[in-house]
Design a protein around this motif. Structure first.
Motif, PDB file in Angstrom:
ATOM      1  N   ALA A  51      -6.873   2.344   0.772  1.00 19.92           N
ATOM      2  CA  ALA A  51      -6.400   1.044   0.296  1.00 19.92           C
ATOM      3  C   ALA A  51      -7.582   0.111   0.089  1.00 19.92           C
ATOM      4  O   ALA A  51      -8.482   0.017   0.931  1.00 19.92           O
TER       5      ALA A  51
ATOM      6  N   ILE B  63      -6.767   5.858   4.096  1.00 17.95           N
ATOM      7  CA  ILE B  63      -5.372   5.746   4.508  1.00 17.95           C
ATOM      8  C   ILE B  63      -5.173   6.362   5.894  1.00 17.95           C
ATOM      9  O   ILE B  63      -4.352   5.880   6.680  1.00 17.95           O
TER      10      ILE B  63
ATOM     11  N   GLY C  20      -4.925  -4.045  -0.499  1.00 22.10           N
ATOM     12  CA  GLY C  20      -3.833  -3.112  -0.260  1.00 22.10           C
ATOM     13  C   GLY C  20      -3.571  -2.168  -1.403  1.00 22.10           C
ATOM     14  O   GLY C  20      -2.809  -1.207  -1.256  1.00 22.10           O
ATOM     15  N   SER C  21      -4.183  -2.394  -2.562  1.00 23.31           N
ATOM     16  CA  SER C  21      -3.949  -1.509  -3.710  1.00 23.31           C
ATOM     17  C   SER C  21      -4.324  -0.074  -3.353  1.00 23.31           C
ATOM     18  O   SER C  21      -5.440   0.192  -2.892  1.00 23.31           O
ATOM     19  N   PRO C  22      -3.402   0.890  -3.553  1.00 23.75           N
ATOM     20  CA  PRO C  22      -3.671   2.284  -3.180  1.00 23.75           C
ATOM     21  C   PRO C  22      -4.750   2.917  -4.052  1.00 23.75           C
ATOM     22  O   PRO C  22      -4.868   2.602  -5.243  1.00 23.75           O
TER      23      PRO C  22
ATOM     24  N   GLY D  86      -4.282  -3.927   4.123  1.00 22.01           N
ATOM     25  CA  GLY D  86      -5.470  -3.238   4.614  1.00 22.01           C
ATOM     26  C   GLY D  86      -6.386  -4.126   5.442  1.00 22.01           C
ATOM     27  O   GLY D  86      -7.420  -3.684   5.923  1.00 22.01           O
TER      28      GLY D  86
ATOM     29  N   THR E 140       0.811  -1.220   0.000  1.00 23.10           N
ATOM     30  CA  THR E 140       0.000   0.000   0.000  1.00 23.10           C
ATOM     31  C   THR E 140       0.838   1.261   0.000  1.00 23.10           C
ATOM     32  O   THR E 140       0.701   2.121  -0.868  1.00 23.10           O
TER      33      THR E 140
END
Length: 310
Positions: free
Chosen positions: A284, A301, A272-274, A135, A122
């Protein structure tokens, strides 16, 4: 509506409480696919195994000892040269099994002393060299709990293929993790807000620039971007639309034609992908809606940082 964590962890950790302070106002958004490895203080059974004598080793059984010698790593099984008495723990009760040398060798492929799997990185804090990922918490599927761990590491993963998500059937990433060459950092914590630890690779120029964190009150409905990897090690930005903001919880849908065509929306392993909006760090990805794979949920976040170990 049914949702699921976005993990394809084969074993998807109570954690030792040692301070890691993540309080930067600017963080580097990441998006790399990572392999996560956690070393456990015991050996356990990953699948049910029927023994020739009719007895079972059950998924989640802990191997306590062989012939009275305490066991805490799989390597100790390779030293067994004769029929042995195996002491196990099942549902908090101990049980004795007698196995031949051949039987012990046959069960070895079904024993584990670590948890590993795939997720998404992230953020990286450039001032402290601390990172956050996923996340959400890693839960071991065989032990059905977050297992204790004695150490851990994250590694760069390369996506070789994806199984496309369809309504009712979450897709997933198929990855190669090179644990010999590409260790990225240690794992210190695994809690309900993700995996956290120390980054060990410096700050390559290829990383994105640090980005200001967006306060929850400033997040808007409408277009945003999700950073993730679906081919090799390349992190790409894909268009999403934020539909709902409820405090620290965000609901969005994938609108990017390329991502929809390639993946059907959200995949297991994208946890976790931003998420970025107006060049600021929003949150995330944490979940997908199983019946509507183009639809996902995210954590702000600010909440992820607030609830990281302190």
């Amino acid at each position: 509506m049914k949702m699921c964590h976005l993990r394809n962890l084969l074993l998807v950790v109570f954690f030792i409480l040692i301070p890691v302070h993540v309080s930067a106002k600017e963080l580097i958004p990441m998006g790399q696919s990572i392999g996560i490895q956690l070393k456990l203080p015991f050996v356990y059974v990953s699948h049910d195994i029927l023994l020739p004598n009719g007895e079972w080793l059950k998924q989640g059984d802990k191997i306590l000892a062989i012939d009275g010698t305490e066991i805490n790593q799989i390597q100790q099984f390779t030293e067994v040269k004769k029929a042995s008495e195996l002491r196990i723990e099942r549902a908090n009760k101990e049980k004795i099994l007698n196995l031949t040398t051949e039987e012990i060798q046959n069960v070895l492929p079904f024993l584990k002393d670590e948890t590993d799997g795939i997720g998404t990185l992230t953020f990286l804090d450039p001032t402290t060299n601390e990172y956050g990922a996923l996340g959400h918490q890693i839960v071991d599927s065989a032990l059905t709990m977050p297992p204790p761990f004695t150490g851990g590491a994250i590694f760069l993963a390369s996506i070789t293929q994806v199984k496309k998500s369809e309504p009712g059937q979450p897709g997933y990433k198929i990855s190669i993790v090179n644990k010999e060459r590409k260790r990225l950092g240690s794992v210190l914590y695994n809690n309900v807000y993700g995996v956290f630890g120390k980054w060990e690779q410096g700050l390559p120029q290829s990383l994105r620039q640090p980005m200001e964190i967006m306060h929850e009150s400033e997040i808007k409905r409408g277009e945003a971007q999700m950073l993730t990897a679906i081919e090799g090690e390349k992190v790409e930005a894909f268009t999403i639309t934020i539909d709902k903001i409820d405090g620290s919880n965000i609901v969005f849908r994938v609108t990017d034609p390329k991502l929809l065509s390639k993946t059907g929306g959200i995949l297991q392993g994208m946890s976790g992908s931003p998420i970025i909006q107006n060049d600021r760090f929003v949150g995330a990805v944490t979940h997908m809606f199983v019946e509507h794979p183009a639809k996902g949920a995210a954590l702000s976040i600010g909440e992820m940082l607030k609830k990281s170990p302190k």
